[in-house]
Scaffold this motif. Structure first.
Motif, PDB file in Angstrom:
ATOM      1  N   ASN A 285     -20.712 120.678  81.202  1.00 49.86           N
ATOM      2  CA  ASN A 285     -20.384 119.549  82.077  1.00 49.86           C
ATOM      3  C   ASN A 285     -20.322 118.270  81.263  1.00 49.86           C
ATOM      4  OD1 ASN A 285     -20.191 120.553  84.701  1.00 49.86           O
ATOM      5  ND2 ASN A 285     -22.394 120.544  84.961  1.00 49.86           N
ATOM      6  N   VAL A 286     -19.334 117.435  81.561  1.00 51.32           N
ATOM      7  CA  VAL A 286     -19.250 116.090  81.013  1.00 51.32           C
ATOM      8  C   VAL A 286     -18.880 115.195  82.178  1.00 51.32           C
ATOM      9  CG1 VAL A 286     -18.077 114.582  79.378  1.00 51.32           C
ATOM     10  CG2 VAL A 286     -18.480 116.965  78.789  1.00 51.32           C
ATOM     11  N   GLY A 287     -19.650 114.120  82.416  1.00 55.74           N
ATOM     12  CA  GLY A 287     -19.354 113.307  83.575  1.00 55.74           C
ATOM     13  C   GLY A 287     -19.863 111.887  83.486  1.00 55.74           C
ATOM     14  N   ALA A 288     -19.506 111.122  84.512  1.00 52.95           N
ATOM     15  CA  ALA A 288     -19.925 109.727  84.629  1.00 52.95           C
ATOM     16  C   ALA A 288     -19.963 109.366  86.101  1.00 52.95           C
ATOM     17  CB  ALA A 288     -18.953 108.820  83.880  1.00 52.95           C
ATOM     18  N   GLY A 289     -20.609 108.244  86.400  1.00 50.88           N
ATOM     19  CA  GLY A 289     -20.662 107.820  87.788  1.00 50.88           C
ATOM     20  C   GLY A 289     -21.388 106.515  87.964  1.00 50.88           C
ATOM     21  N   ILE A 290     -21.629 106.192  89.229  1.00 47.15           N
ATOM     22  CA  ILE A 290     -22.324 104.958  89.576  1.00 47.15           C
ATOM     23  C   ILE A 290     -23.462 105.265  90.539  1.00 47.15           C
ATOM     24  CG2 ILE A 290     -20.348 103.458  89.187  1.00 47.15           C
ATOM     25  CD1 ILE A 290     -19.890 103.407  92.207  1.00 47.15           C
TER      26      ILE A 290
ATOM     27  N   PHE B  91     -27.333  98.390  91.591  1.00 44.10           N
ATOM     28  CA  PHE B  91     -26.162  99.011  90.980  1.00 44.10           C
ATOM     29  C   PHE B  91     -26.509  99.538  89.596  1.00 44.10           C
ATOM     30  CE2 PHE B  91     -22.220  98.698  88.468  1.00 44.10           C
ATOM     31  CZ  PHE B  91     -21.384  99.483  89.242  1.00 44.10           C
ATOM     32  N   GLY B  92     -25.967 100.700  89.243  1.00 47.40           N
ATOM     33  CA  GLY B  92     -26.145 101.269  87.921  1.00 47.40           C
ATOM     34  C   GLY B  92     -24.963 102.146  87.552  1.00 47.40           C
ATOM     35  N   VAL B  93     -24.786 102.353  86.266  1.00 44.23           N
ATOM     36  CA  VAL B  93     -23.710 103.194  85.740  1.00 44.23           C
ATOM     37  C   VAL B  93     -24.356 104.273  84.890  1.00 44.23           C
ATOM     38  CG1 VAL B  93     -21.650 103.224  84.303  1.00 44.23           C
ATOM     39  CG2 VAL B  93     -22.151 101.212  85.687  1.00 44.23           C
ATOM     40  N   PHE B  94     -23.863 105.528  85.006  1.00 41.24           N
ATOM     41  CA  PHE B  94     -24.448 106.608  84.206  1.00 41.24           C
ATOM     42  C   PHE B  94     -23.385 107.474  83.563  1.00 41.24           C
ATOM     43  CE2 PHE B  94     -24.164 108.512  88.455  1.00 41.24           C
ATOM     44  CZ  PHE B  94     -23.620 109.760  88.184  1.00 41.24           C
ATOM     45  N   ILE B  95     -23.783 108.106  82.459  1.00 40.50           N
ATOM     46  CA  ILE B  95     -22.992 109.162  81.829  1.00 40.50           C
ATOM     47  C   ILE B  95     -23.910 110.376  81.731  1.00 40.50           C
ATOM     48  CG2 ILE B  95     -21.399 107.666  80.584  1.00 40.50           C
ATOM     49  CD1 ILE B  95     -23.110 108.096  78.086  1.00 40.50           C
ATOM     50  N   ALA B  96     -23.317 111.574  81.786  1.00 40.02           N
ATOM     51  CA  ALA B  96     -24.122 112.798  81.791  1.00 40.02           C
ATOM     52  C   ALA B  96     -23.375 113.922  81.086  1.00 40.02           C
ATOM     53  CB  ALA B  96     -24.439 113.207  83.226  1.00 40.02           C
TER      54      ALA B  96
END
Length: 189
Positions: free
Chosen positions: A137-142, A105-110
């Motif tokens: 673009n501004v985003g986040a995810g897993i 599992f990991g969490v990211f911002i971009a």
């Protein structure tokens, strides 16, 4: 000596838990998802909200222990609806920071620029679609199971999506921007 060994073991355990998900420097994959767009300008045939899709290959380069990297994709993308639908090539290039919580599992911002090249000619009344658009673009995810990425992006346009080419219409100065939310799913090989 025992104390030094204990501290060293704690540091090694903490690093193994917090190491970013990526074990490889370069990964390739396929990305697809849904565009939820809103066209900001008043025109009698324009619908405010619409959905489309995007799909294509992507690549991701990450510095292993740090979690900082870059991802880029070449996507076929549709946004808009009806006569004002835009279809073309979408190239997002994002700086991405990932915090891994184990290997599963990991969490990211971009964040980064997005370049859109419109293939479809739109010429309605005195409006014409721009051929090239740049946005942010501004985003986040897993990240799950070292292969799946689920993300949400907001696409902020840096210019107009359409221009007034006739000059004889009541549209005047066109202030038209497709603001887009994107929900994506990527599979990395």
């Amino acid at each position: 000596m025992k104390r030094t060994l204990s501290v060293l073991m704690v540091i090694v355990c903490c690093m193994s838990i917090a190491v970013p998900v990526q074990a490889q420097l370069l990964k390739w994959g396929v990305k697809g998802g849904v565009n939820m767009s809103k066209l900001d300008f008043k025109y009698e045939n324009a619908k405010e909200n619409s959905t489309g899709f995007f799909i294509g290959p992507m690549a991701e380069v990450t510095i292993p222990v740090v979690g900082l990297g870059v991802d880029a994709a070449v996507l076929y993308s549709q946004r808009g609806d009806g006569e004002l639908k835009q279809q073309g090539l979408d190239i997002p290039i994002n700086l991405k920071y990932t915090i891994g919580l184990g290997s599963m599992f990991g969490v990211f911002i971009a964040a980064g620029p997005d370049f859109f090249f419109n293939f479809k000619d739109i010429d309605i009344a005195d409006l014409e679609a721009e051929k090239r658009l740049v946005s942010l673009n501004v985003g986040a995810g897993i990240k799950l199971i070292q292969h799946l990425q689920i993300g949400v992006n907001y696409n902020i346009p840096l210019g107009d999506s359409f221009k007034n080419v006739g000059g004889v219409t009541n549209v005047g100065d066109v202030d038209s921007k497709y603001r887009t939310w994107q929900v994506s799913l990527a599979y990395m090989f």
